[in-house]
Write a protein that holds these residues in place. Structure first.
Motif, PDB file in Angstrom:
ATOM      1  N   UNK A 199       0.840  -1.194   0.000  1.00 38.05           N
ATOM      2  CA  UNK A 199       0.000   0.000   0.000  1.00 38.05           C
ATOM      3  C   UNK A 199       0.877   1.247   0.000  1.00 38.05           C
ATOM      4  N   UNK A 200       0.302   2.316  -0.443  1.00 35.31           N
ATOM      5  CA  UNK A 200       1.022   3.585  -0.458  1.00 35.31           C
ATOM      6  C   UNK A 200       1.497   3.940   0.947  1.00 35.31           C
ATOM      7  N   UNK A 201       0.630   3.714   1.946  1.00 32.45           N
ATOM      8  CA  UNK A 201       1.000   4.032   3.331  1.00 32.45           C
ATOM      9  C   UNK A 201       2.185   3.180   3.780  1.00 32.45           C
ATOM     10  N   UNK A 202       2.173   1.879   3.461  1.00 35.40           N
ATOM     11  CA  UNK A 202       3.280   1.007   3.855  1.00 35.40           C
ATOM     12  C   UNK A 202       4.571   1.442   3.180  1.00 35.40           C
ATOM     13  N   UNK A 203       4.510   1.778   1.899  1.00 36.88           N
ATOM     14  CA  UNK A 203       5.723   2.246   1.222  1.00 36.88           C
ATOM     15  C   UNK A 203       6.260   3.521   1.870  1.00 36.88           C
TER      16      UNK A 203
END
Length: 114
Positions: free
Chosen positions: A76-80
């Motif tokens: 996910x964008x948040x994880x990246x």
């Protein structure tokens, strides 16, 4: 410096480690959600071990200098973003340790970090 987890004053290295630990815990929380396990606080020991293993593999595999890079494009964008913040904190901590060693008169080279 202030420890983000406890709010207490710490030395520079302790604060940097606390920030790094907090960021790792944030990554673990995101991974637990991705695995459909829910909140970290509700995991049993086996589930937590699975999340911790996946967290370690994700941090290692998604790093710029990974020996065996993972395909992190599906993260996910948040994880990246949190992984990038984690790597930035690692770099900052390493730089702070290098500066402290230099102040103490230690002689070192990047090649010696292995």
């Amino acid at each position: 410096m202030v420890d983000l987890l406890t709010g207490s004053r710490t030395t520079g290295g302790d604060a940097a480690m606390a920030e790094l630990d907090a960021k790792r815990e944030e990554i673990a929380g995101l991974i637990a959600q991705e695995l459909g396990l829910g909140d970290l606080s509700s995991l049993n020991p086996s589930e937590r071990a699975t999340v911790d293993q996946q967290t370690a593999e994700t941090i290692e595999g998604c790093g710029d200098d990974a020996a065996e890079p993972a395909d992190c494009t599906e993260a996910t964008l948040r994880l990246r973003q949190v992984l990038k913040e984690y790597r930035d904190l690692e770099t900052l901590r390493s730089d702070e340790l290098d500066a402290r060693l230099a102040e103490e008169g230690e002689v070192f080279a990047r090649e010696d970090d292995a």
